[in-house]
Design a protein around this motif. Structure first.
Motif, mmCIF file in Angstrom:
data_model
loop_
_atom_site.group_PDB
_atom_site.id
_atom_site.type_symbol
_atom_site.label_atom_id
_atom_site.label_comp_id
_atom_site.label_asym_id
_atom_site.label_seq_id
_atom_site.Cartn_x
_atom_site.Cartn_y
_atom_site.Cartn_z
ATOM 1 N N VAL A 26 -9.836 -1.375 5.485
ATOM 2 C CA VAL A 26 -11.117 -1.665 6.131
ATOM 3 C C VAL A 26 -11.943 -2.531 5.166
ATOM 4 N N ASN A 27 -11.727 -3.842 5.289
ATOM 5 C CA ASN A 27 -12.517 -4.777 4.470
ATOM 6 C C ASN A 27 -13.636 -5.393 5.310
ATOM 7 N N ASN A 28 -13.758 -4.920 6.543
ATOM 8 C CA ASN A 28 -14.767 -5.399 7.492
ATOM 9 C C ASN A 28 -14.752 -6.919 7.646
ATOM 10 N N GLN A 29 -13.543 -7.454 7.713
ATOM 11 C CA GLN A 29 -13.402 -8.907 7.899
ATOM 12 C C GLN A 29 -12.199 -9.165 8.780
ATOM 13 N N GLN A 30 -12.310 -10.116 9.673
ATOM 14 C CA GLN A 30 -11.142 -10.644 10.369
ATOM 15 C C GLN A 30 -11.407 -12.111 10.654
ATOM 16 N N ALA A 31 -10.464 -12.788 11.330
ATOM 17 C CA ALA A 31 -10.570 -14.241 11.454
ATOM 18 C C ALA A 31 -11.883 -14.670 12.105
ATOM 19 N N ASP A 32 -12.374 -13.895 13.077
ATOM 20 C CA ASP A 32 -13.555 -14.310 13.836
ATOM 21 C C ASP A 32 -14.865 -13.743 13.317
ATOM 22 N N ALA B 177 -8.568 -13.341 -1.007
ATOM 23 C CA ALA B 177 -9.589 -12.289 -1.081
ATOM 24 C C ALA B 177 -9.011 -10.944 -0.630
ATOM 25 N N GLN B 178 -8.091 -10.986 0.360
ATOM 26 C CA GLN B 178 -7.438 -9.749 0.800
ATOM 27 C C GLN B 178 -6.507 -9.211 -0.290
ATOM 28 N N ALA B 179 -5.770 -10.144 -0.932
ATOM 29 C CA ALA B 179 -4.861 -9.696 -1.999
ATOM 30 C C ALA B 179 -5.651 -8.973 -3.078
ATOM 31 N N PHE C 82 -1.803 -1.719 7.351
ATOM 32 C CA PHE C 82 -2.282 -2.644 8.372
ATOM 33 C C PHE C 82 -3.767 -2.899 8.147
ATOM 34 N N SER C 83 -4.325 -3.816 8.943
ATOM 35 C CA SER C 83 -5.693 -4.241 8.632
ATOM 36 C C SER C 83 -6.666 -3.844 9.733
ATOM 37 N N ASP C 84 -7.955 -3.881 9.392
ATOM 38 C CA ASP C 84 -8.949 -3.435 10.382
ATOM 39 C C ASP C 84 -8.969 -4.352 11.612
ATOM 40 N N GLY C 85 -8.607 -5.629 11.434
ATOM 41 C CA GLY C 85 -8.527 -6.510 12.599
ATOM 42 C C GLY C 85 -7.457 -6.041 13.574
ATOM 43 N N GLU C 86 -6.426 -5.397 13.073
ATOM 44 C CA GLU C 86 -5.349 -4.920 13.953
ATOM 45 C C GLU C 86 -5.813 -3.752 14.822
ATOM 46 N N GLY D 63 1.142 -9.447 8.173
ATOM 47 C CA GLY D 63 2.030 -10.350 7.436
ATOM 48 C C GLY D 63 1.312 -11.375 6.593
ATOM 49 N N HIS D 64 0.063 -11.707 6.948
ATOM 50 C CA HIS D 64 -0.648 -12.696 6.121
ATOM 51 C C HIS D 64 -1.017 -12.132 4.748
ATOM 52 N N TYR D 65 -0.877 -10.787 4.564
ATOM 53 C CA TYR D 65 -1.086 -10.203 3.231
ATOM 54 C C TYR D 65 0.170 -10.329 2.364
ATOM 55 N N ASN E 166 -14.519 -15.121 4.012
ATOM 56 C CA ASN E 166 -13.494 -14.898 3.010
ATOM 57 C C ASN E 166 -12.093 -14.754 3.605
ATOM 58 N N HIS E 167 -11.965 -14.870 4.920
ATOM 59 C CA HIS E 167 -10.663 -14.602 5.558
ATOM 60 C C HIS E 167 -9.567 -15.533 5.027
ATOM 61 N N PHE E 168 -9.873 -16.802 4.934
ATOM 62 C CA PHE E 168 -8.885 -17.761 4.412
ATOM 63 C C PHE E 168 -9.642 -18.714 3.511
ATOM 64 N N GLY F 45 5.950 -9.636 9.550
ATOM 65 C CA GLY F 45 4.724 -9.146 10.199
ATOM 66 C C GLY F 45 3.713 -10.193 10.598
ATOM 67 N N GLY F 46 4.109 -11.416 10.800
ATOM 68 C CA GLY F 46 3.122 -12.464 11.124
ATOM 69 C C GLY F 46 2.373 -12.232 12.416
ATOM 70 N N SER F 47 3.062 -11.651 13.407
ATOM 71 C CA SER F 47 2.387 -11.322 14.658
ATOM 72 C C SER F 47 1.768 -9.936 14.481
ATOM 73 N N LEU F 48 0.448 -9.889 14.517
ATOM 74 C CA LEU F 48 -0.243 -8.662 14.123
ATOM 75 C C LEU F 48 -0.103 -7.553 15.166
ATOM 76 N N GLY F 49 -0.278 -6.324 14.719
ATOM 77 C CA GLY F 49 -0.333 -5.186 15.630
ATOM 78 C C GLY F 49 0.998 -4.489 15.845
HETATM 79 C C1 LIG Z 1 -0.984 -11.037 17.497
HETATM 80 C C2 LIG Z 1 -1.759 -11.949 16.608
HETATM 81 N N1 LIG Z 1 -2.951 -12.437 17.029
HETATM 82 C C3 LIG Z 1 -3.660 -13.275 16.227
HETATM 83 C C4 LIG Z 1 -3.191 -13.655 15.011
HETATM 84 C C5 LIG Z 1 -3.975 -14.636 14.156
HETATM 85 N N2 LIG Z 1 -4.573 -13.958 13.000
HETATM 86 C C6 LIG Z 1 -4.057 -14.075 11.760
HETATM 87 S S1 LIG Z 1 -4.896 -13.178 10.608
HETATM 88 C C7 LIG Z 1 -5.992 -12.621 11.780
HETATM 89 C C8 LIG Z 1 -7.102 -11.675 11.413
HETATM 90 C C9 LIG Z 1 -6.708 -10.247 11.550
HETATM 91 O O1 LIG Z 1 -7.657 -9.354 11.026
HETATM 92 P P1 LIG Z 1 -7.586 -8.851 9.528
HETATM 93 O O2 LIG Z 1 -6.188 -8.768 9.101
HETATM 94 O O3 LIG Z 1 -8.452 -7.651 9.397
HETATM 95 O O4 LIG Z 1 -8.267 -10.068 8.751
HETATM 96 P P2 LIG Z 1 -8.587 -10.173 7.181
HETATM 97 O O5 LIG Z 1 -9.034 -8.842 6.701
HETATM 98 O O6 LIG Z 1 -7.327 -10.619 6.551
HETATM 99 O O7 LIG Z 1 -9.662 -11.223 7.081
HETATM 100 C C10 LIG Z 1 -5.689 -13.157 13.031
HETATM 101 C C11 LIG Z 1 -6.461 -12.886 14.259
HETATM 102 C C12 LIG Z 1 -1.927 -13.134 14.599
HETATM 103 N N3 LIG Z 1 -1.403 -13.427 13.402
HETATM 104 N N4 LIG Z 1 -1.256 -12.274 15.413
#
Ligand SMILES: Cc1ncc(C[n+]2csc(CCOP(=O)(O)OP(=O)(O)O)c2C)c(N)n1
Ligand SMILES: [Mg+2]
Length: 282
Positions: free
Chosen positions: A183-189, A38-40, A152-156, A75-77, A260-262, A122-126
């Motif tokens: 800013v897709n207003n989505q993150q893992a939580d 969904a992010q792609a 970078f992403s809004d979760g960062e 990095g997950h993107y 939609n995160h994963f 970029g797997g470790s975010l931020g």
């Molecule tokens: C430092 C760090 N903390 C936690 C994670 C686990 N994690 C992977 S993706 C993600 C969500 C980050 O937010 P965002 O990229 O906005 O999510 P998306 O838009 O992809 O749903 C998290 C917390 C990570 N990869 N790195």
């Protein structure tokens, strides 16, 4: 009509590039049956503009010293970036079938040492913005005209390191740095604004000394204009493009999916996703 003109006329439009990037991402998703699809889909328009309008690079020589750098912090993107690198001719299309498999150059989280055109792991975010600041500073000290782009992403935005980088970029007046936040207003939580509010984002970033534009990240014309302005703006400030995007963009049943995160998609749904994308083919 000379050859150069013919080539331009026949070149795919940005809308076709974005479609091809989305298609590549869905095909890679199908290889694993799951992923950050969904992010792609939400970021394909931004990547099309970055790779086919804004950035300077040589597909046949990804390490060309004069290239603009593209740092993928989230990095997950990676699936989205691979999709763009394939479209750009930096990675052969046939490798798409290896996505996420052992020994593939396309692991599920991006690894700079594995993949041509991948500037950071970029797997470790931020971290991406901090690396981009260092790279931007280094390029300036070498009197290079190359630019550093970073996504970078809004979760960062939850992370302190990101705000430190935002401070230091303006301290060093990095006008060669163009950052894009998805800013897709989505993150893992859950929805990003509920997890850790970040609005008013433009005012905050401006207060930190950045030149900021906010656009609909799925409106190609608006994204082109934002990249153009970011490149030509004269203030000695780093540039931020806040891109509001829609997860799953282009595949209506994924646009409406919750959490939609994963996503895990049933085997038969991949063909439906490609068909839905085709229905809007430019
Ligand atoms: C430092 C760090 N903390 C936690 C994670 C686990 N994690 C992977 S993706 C993600 C969500 C980050 O937010 P965002 O990229 O906005 O999510 P998306 O838009 O992809 O749903 C998290 C917390 C990570 N990869 N790195
Ligand atoms: Mg997000």
């Amino acid at each position: 009509m000379d050859t150069a003109t013919t080539l331009r006329v026949n070149a795919p439009t940005l809308a076709q590039r974005a479609y091809n990037i989305r298609r590549n991402a869905i095909r890679m998703g199908e290889v694993q049956g799951q992923g950050y699809i969904a992010q792609a889909l939400d970021i394909s328009d931004v990547l099309a503009v970055a790779y086919f309008h804004a950035m300077r690079y040589r597909p046949e020589d990804p390490d060309w010293e004069e290239r603009d750098r593209f740092l993928l912090s989230n990095g997950h993107y990676a699936i989205a970036l691979y999709a763009a690198l394939i479209e750009a001719g930096i990675i052969p299309e046939a490798e798409l079938e290896t996505y996420g498999s052992d020994d593939s150059r396309l692991p599920m989280s991006g690894m700079a040492s594995y993949t041509p055109g991948m500037e950071m792991s970029g797997g470790s975010l931020g971290l991406g913005l901090s690396i981009a600041v260092g790279m931007g500073l280094g390029l300036k000290r070498k009197n290079s005209s190359s630019r550093v782009y970073t996504l970078f992403s809004d979760g960062e935005l939850d992370e302190g390191s990101v705000w430190e980088a935002i401070s230091s970029a303006s301290h060093y007046r990095l006008d060669n740095l163009i950052a894009i936040v998805d800013v897709n207003n989505q993150q893992a939580d859950g929805p990003s604004r509920q997890v850790m509010g970040f609005e008013p984002l433009v005012a905050r970033l401006e207060a930190f000394g950045w030149f900021v534009q906010r656009v609909d990240g799925n409106d190609l014309d608006a994204v082109v204009a934002a990249f153009d302005t970011a490149r030509t703006h004269e203030a000695p400030k780093p540039r931020m493009i806040v891109a509001d995007t829609l997860m799953g963009k282009g595949v209506p049943f994924l646009e409406q999916r919750e959490k939609n995160h994963f996503i895990r998609v049933e085997p038969h749904e991949w063909q439906l996703a490609l068909a839905a994308l085709d229905a809007g083919r430019p």
